[in-house]
Enzyme design. Structure first.
Site, PDB file in Angstrom:
ATOM      1  N   HIS A 162      23.939  52.761  -1.912  1.00 14.23           N
ATOM      2  CA  HIS A 162      23.644  51.409  -1.445  1.00 14.23           C
ATOM      3  C   HIS A 162      23.934  51.272   0.053  1.00 14.23           C
ATOM      4  CE1 HIS A 162      25.084  47.378  -0.323  1.00 14.23           C
ATOM      5  NE2 HIS A 162      24.039  46.959  -1.013  1.00 14.23           N
TER       6      HIS A 162
HETATM    7  C1  LIG Z   1      32.521  43.205  -9.014  1.00  9.54           C
HETATM    8  C2  LIG Z   1      32.091  44.252  -8.003  1.00  9.54           C
HETATM    9  C3  LIG Z   1      31.803  43.583  -6.662  1.00  9.54           C
HETATM   10  C4  LIG Z   1      33.218  45.256  -7.753  1.00  9.54           C
HETATM   11  O1  LIG Z   1      33.323  46.145  -8.762  1.00  9.54           O
HETATM   12  P1  LIG Z   1      34.468  47.264  -8.680  1.00  9.54           P
HETATM   13  O2  LIG Z   1      34.392  48.147  -9.873  1.00  9.54           O
HETATM   14  O3  LIG Z   1      34.425  47.905  -7.315  1.00  9.54           O
HETATM   15  O4  LIG Z   1      35.733  46.290  -8.792  1.00  9.54           O
HETATM   16  P2  LIG Z   1      37.257  46.540  -8.894  1.00  9.54           P
HETATM   17  O5  LIG Z   1      37.887  45.213  -8.978  1.00  9.54           O
HETATM   18  O6  LIG Z   1      37.539  47.511  -9.984  1.00  9.54           O
HETATM   19  O7  LIG Z   1      37.658  47.191  -7.484  1.00  9.54           O
HETATM   20  C5  LIG Z   1      37.727  48.558  -7.289  1.00  9.54           C
HETATM   21  C6  LIG Z   1      38.693  48.882  -6.173  1.00  9.54           C
HETATM   22  O8  LIG Z   1      38.061  48.798  -4.876  1.00  9.54           O
HETATM   23  C7  LIG Z   1      38.884  48.068  -4.002  1.00  9.54           C
HETATM   24  N1  LIG Z   1      38.215  47.523  -2.819  1.00  9.54           N
HETATM   25  C8  LIG Z   1      38.777  46.679  -1.953  1.00  9.54           C
HETATM   26  N2  LIG Z   1      37.931  46.358  -0.991  1.00  9.54           N
HETATM   27  C9  LIG Z   1      36.784  47.006  -1.231  1.00  9.54           C
HETATM   28  C10 LIG Z   1      35.522  47.037  -0.580  1.00  9.54           C
HETATM   29  N3  LIG Z   1      35.293  46.317   0.502  1.00  9.54           N
HETATM   30  N4  LIG Z   1      34.554  47.805  -1.077  1.00  9.54           N
HETATM   31  C11 LIG Z   1      34.752  48.511  -2.200  1.00  9.54           C
HETATM   32  N5  LIG Z   1      35.933  48.519  -2.867  1.00  9.54           N
HETATM   33  C12 LIG Z   1      36.951  47.769  -2.394  1.00  9.54           C
HETATM   34  C13 LIG Z   1      39.429  47.066  -4.966  1.00  9.54           C
HETATM   35  O9  LIG Z   1      40.505  46.395  -4.415  1.00  9.54           O
HETATM   36  C14 LIG Z   1      39.846  47.961  -6.113  1.00  9.54           C
HETATM   37  O10 LIG Z   1      40.975  48.706  -5.750  1.00  9.54           O
HETATM   38  P3  LIG Z   1      42.213  49.012  -6.725  1.00  9.54           P
HETATM   39  O11 LIG Z   1      41.793  50.241  -7.459  1.00  9.54           O
HETATM   40  O12 LIG Z   1      43.358  49.208  -5.809  1.00  9.54           O
HETATM   41  O13 LIG Z   1      42.349  47.827  -7.606  1.00  9.54           O
HETATM   42  C15 LIG Z   1      30.851  44.973  -8.568  1.00  9.54           C
HETATM   43  O14 LIG Z   1      29.850  44.064  -8.898  1.00  9.54           O
HETATM   44  C16 LIG Z   1      30.284  46.021  -7.666  1.00  9.54           C
HETATM   45  O15 LIG Z   1      29.575  45.809  -6.697  1.00  9.54           O
HETATM   46  N6  LIG Z   1      30.576  47.274  -7.991  1.00  9.54           N
HETATM   47  C17 LIG Z   1      29.969  48.436  -7.336  1.00  9.54           C
HETATM   48  C18 LIG Z   1      30.944  49.098  -6.464  1.00  9.54           C
HETATM   49  C19 LIG Z   1      30.886  48.686  -4.986  1.00  9.54           C
HETATM   50  O16 LIG Z   1      31.364  49.411  -4.152  1.00  9.54           O
HETATM   51  N7  LIG Z   1      30.291  47.512  -4.658  1.00  9.54           N
HETATM   52  C20 LIG Z   1      30.208  46.999  -3.282  1.00  9.54           C
HETATM   53  C21 LIG Z   1      28.975  47.471  -2.524  1.00  9.54           C
HETATM   54  S1  LIG Z   1      27.459  47.047  -3.278  1.00  9.54           S
HETATM   55  C22 LIG Z   1      26.878  45.630  -2.479  1.00  9.54           C
HETATM   56  O17 LIG Z   1      27.387  45.254  -1.491  1.00  9.54           O
HETATM   57  C23 LIG Z   1      25.682  45.005  -3.135  1.00  9.54           C
HETATM   58  C24 LIG Z   1      25.110  43.918  -2.367  1.00  9.54           C
HETATM   59  O18 LIG Z   1      24.562  44.166  -1.283  1.00  9.54           O
HETATM   60  O19 LIG Z   1      25.142  42.777  -2.830  1.00  9.54           O
END
Ligand SMILES: CC(C)(COP(=O)(O)OP(=O)(O)OC[C@H]1O[C@@H](n2cnc3c(N)ncnc32)[C@H](O)[C@@H]1OP(=O)(O)O)[C@@H](O)C(=O)NCCC(=O)NCCSC(=O)CC(=O)O
Length: 286
Positions: A162
């Site tokens: 992404h």
């Molecule tokens: C609900 C979501 C937003 C997040 O899902 P996750 O599985 O990552 O959620 P989670 O709560 O388990 O968080 C995972 C870990 O990443 C940490 N974390 C903190 N800041 C972060 C950041 N800026 N980017 C990615 N991860 C981050 C969290 O604190 C957590 O750490 P710890 O382990 O310490 O608790 C989901 O819908 C999602 O997008 N998941 C895909 C993963 C991702 O990277 N998404 C962002 C880019 S996509 C995007 O941006 C799409 C768009 O354009 O709309």
């Protein structure tokens, strides 16, 4: 050109290119929104858009190298920095939603859906500034991955794919200030306002109810579905002779990327909220 038509749109010319846009004027312009003028903005993306491909490749390589480097090292905590990072991106996204949303609202609810996907934003207005900031912010978002790697958290395919391709799409779209970009940019600013606020809260160790993360993923998936649908509608309109400010090249790129995001986010939603629970239960039962 009839008076009615010329009231509906205007034509911007520069660098031997034309952009057909809606003549919307903001009531006031912030000082920062005059930072770049229309021609500088256009020249920058026209001359440098392909560098987004190199930047994305460098990002993927750097992520891999940093992961290798971290293999023998302990994860870093970085909580205050992560909070500041996510907080900054949340505030930036909220400002983008607000300022870009003023024109978006007028386009969709006053000028109508067809104009909102066929006529670009005014290249001399704050909307164009926020469209440009949107494209540039996609480089800053690489920082998300660096935090994940330094904290030794998994970097899933959806995440790095992404981040890499969205930069290329937004820089390619910025050259022609594509009209459907109005939807893509507004939706993404809005979803990121919520997503980075969510990440800011979780980065201090606070756990939110699953319903919250589920809502964020749902909104992300809906955004991809709307992106694919708009690309199909624009194709239909162009094939039927409607003048739409989006080249076939950018239309194909948008459709391909949004379709791939739709598949990945639907699958993420399924695995994170629907299937996962069953698996856990299955393991417990074994
Ligand atoms: C609900 C979501 C937003 C997040 O899902 P996750 O599985 O990552 O959620 P989670 O709560 O388990 O968080 C995972 C870990 O990443 C940490 N974390 C903190 N800041 C972060 C950041 N800026 N980017 C990615 N991860 C981050 C969290 O604190 C957590 O750490 P710890 O382990 O310490 O608790 C989901 O819908 C999602 O997008 N998941 C895909 C993963 C991702 O990277 N998404 C962002 C880019 S996509 C995007 O941006 C799409 C768009 O354009 O709309």
């Amino acid at each position: 050109m009839s008076a009615e038509v010329s009231e509906r749109f205007k034509v911007w010319t520069g660098n031997n290119e034309t952009i057909i846009y809606s003549p919307f004027e903001y009531e006031s312009t912030w000082l920062i929104e005059s930072w770049w003028d229309d021609l500088t903005m256009h020249t920058f993306f026209k001359n440098h858009w392909f560098k987004s491909v190199y930047l994305s490749l460098a990002y993927v390589i750097a992520t891999n190298l940093l992961q290798k480097y971290m293999e023998t090292r302990k994860p870093k905590s970085m909580r205050p920095l992560l909070l500041a990072w996510n907080g900054f991106l949340a505030v930036f996204s909220i400002m983008g939603t607000w300022r870009f949303g003023i024109e978006f609202y007028d386009a969709v609810f006053r000028r109508g859906f067809i104009d909102s996907i066929c006529l670009a934003v005014n290249p001399k207005s704050p909307s164009a500034f926020w469209a440009c900031m949107f494209a540039l912010s996609k480089i800053a978002e690489f920082g998300d991955t660096m935090f994940l790697v330094l904290r030794k958290r998994p970097v899933i395919f959806l995440h790095w794919y992404h981040h890499a391709v969205v930069l290329i799409l937004s820089w390619h779209a910025a050259i022609e200030l594509t009209a459907p970009g109005r939807w893509f940019i507004f939706m993404n600013y809005l979803v990121h306002s919520i997503m980075y606020t969510y990440y800011a809260v979780t980065s201090v160790g606070y756990r939110l109810p699953k319903l919250v993360s589920m809502t964020v993923t749902f909104l992300q998936t809906l955004q991809m579905l709307i992106g694919v649908s708009i690309s199909c509608i624009v194709l239909y309109l162009k094939l039927n002779g409607e003048m739409c400010q989006q080249s076939y090249d950018n239309l194909a790129l948008s459709f391909g990327i949004y379709a791939s995001f739709l598949v990945l986010f639907s699958s993420f939603f399924n695995n994170a909220y629907l299937v996962k629970k069953d698996k856990k239960t299955a393991v417990k039962q074994d």
